[in-house]
Design a protein around this motif. Structure first.
Motif, PDB file in Angstrom:
ATOM      1  N   CYS A  55      48.869  23.547 -55.167  1.00  0.00           N
ATOM      2  CA  CYS A  55      47.783  24.504 -54.932  1.00  0.00           C
ATOM      3  C   CYS A  55      46.418  23.823 -55.037  1.00  0.00           C
ATOM      4  O   CYS A  55      45.515  24.115 -54.256  1.00  0.00           O
ATOM      5  CB  CYS A  55      47.890  25.673 -55.912  1.00  0.00           C
ATOM      6  SG  CYS A  55      46.754  27.026 -55.540  1.00  0.00           S
ATOM      7  N   GLY A  77      45.466  24.391 -51.556  1.00  0.00           N
ATOM      8  CA  GLY A  77      45.147  25.804 -51.736  1.00  0.00           C
ATOM      9  C   GLY A  77      43.794  26.179 -51.176  1.00  0.00           C
ATOM     10  O   GLY A  77      43.276  25.546 -50.246  1.00  0.00           O
ATOM     11  N   PHE A 126      47.985  31.738 -53.801  1.00  0.00           N
ATOM     12  CA  PHE A 126      47.226  30.758 -53.022  1.00  0.00           C
ATOM     13  C   PHE A 126      45.916  31.341 -52.490  1.00  0.00           C
ATOM     14  O   PHE A 126      45.261  30.712 -51.669  1.00  0.00           O
ATOM     15  CB  PHE A 126      48.092  30.167 -51.905  1.00  0.00           C
ATOM     16  CG  PHE A 126      48.892  28.978 -52.376  1.00  0.00           C
ATOM     17  CD1 PHE A 126      48.524  27.698 -52.023  1.00  0.00           C
ATOM     18  CD2 PHE A 126      49.996  29.154 -53.193  1.00  0.00           C
ATOM     19  CE1 PHE A 126      49.243  26.596 -52.473  1.00  0.00           C
ATOM     20  CE2 PHE A 126      50.727  28.072 -53.649  1.00  0.00           C
ATOM     21  CZ  PHE A 126      50.348  26.791 -53.294  1.00  0.00           C
TER      22      PHE A 126
END
Length: 179
Positions: free
Chosen positions: A108, A112, A149
């Motif tokens: 992430c 992300g 996310f």
């Protein structure tokens, strides 16, 4: 042709590079071994569905670092998400697994909401949806860790609700090669 890399050369591989069947997201230490996290391409390596069809604590599958072991525990218990990734073959590779809580956090941070990599930015071909993604780390008989996310938060998700998952590989740094 593959070129063997030593640890110093691996440090020079850039996050976002396509290597070993997917995209390099970063390094994780699992039980004293440094491993590279490789994220599967979205078109072949993304799942939408439940972590499990009902409650029940899966023996194992609670490690925050080792998604590969968690996934093996999920497969042994017959969990659909584990069985999906077990059957996955992406770019000729079949050793994919569901990332652990810690592996997912590294992913992430790399790919992300604040990513610098165009292919992972919103609208990009590899972009993670602004949604929750499963990890292989369960919390209890009813919950497993998910990572959002949209903002990077990690929280508990009901195992029997639908979320996304993206397959990963973790490979020993000493075994890495650039394709």
């Amino acid at each position: 042709m593959s070129v063997q890399k030593n640890a110093t050369q691996v440090d020079q591989i850039q996050v976002g590079s396509f290597i070993q069947g997917g995209f390099f997201a970063g390094l994780v230490n699992i039980r004293g071994t440094t491993k590279a996290i490789i994220v599967a391409p979205k078109a072949q390596g993304e799942y939408v569905g439940k972590w499990a069809n009902s409650g029940g604590l899966i023996d194992g599958a609670m490690c925050q670092m080792d998604g590969q072991q968690n996934t093996q525990d999920m497969i042994a218990a017959g969990v659909d998400l584990g069985l999906w990734v077990q059957a996955l073959n992406v770019n000729g590779l079949s050793d994919w697994h569901i990332p652990s809580k810690d592996e997912q956090d590294i992913i992430c941070r790399a790919f992300g909401p604040k990513t610098q990599f165009e292919r992972f930015m919103e609208g990009g071909v590899e972009a993670f949806d602004k949604a929750c993604y499963w990890t292989s780390t369960q919390v209890s008989d009813s919950f497993a860790w998910i990572q959002h996310f949209r903002n990077g938060d990690q929280l508990n998700g009901w195992k029997d609700t639908s979320s996304s998952a993206r397959a990963v590989r973790t490979i020993n740094v000493s075994d890495m090669s650039i394709q």
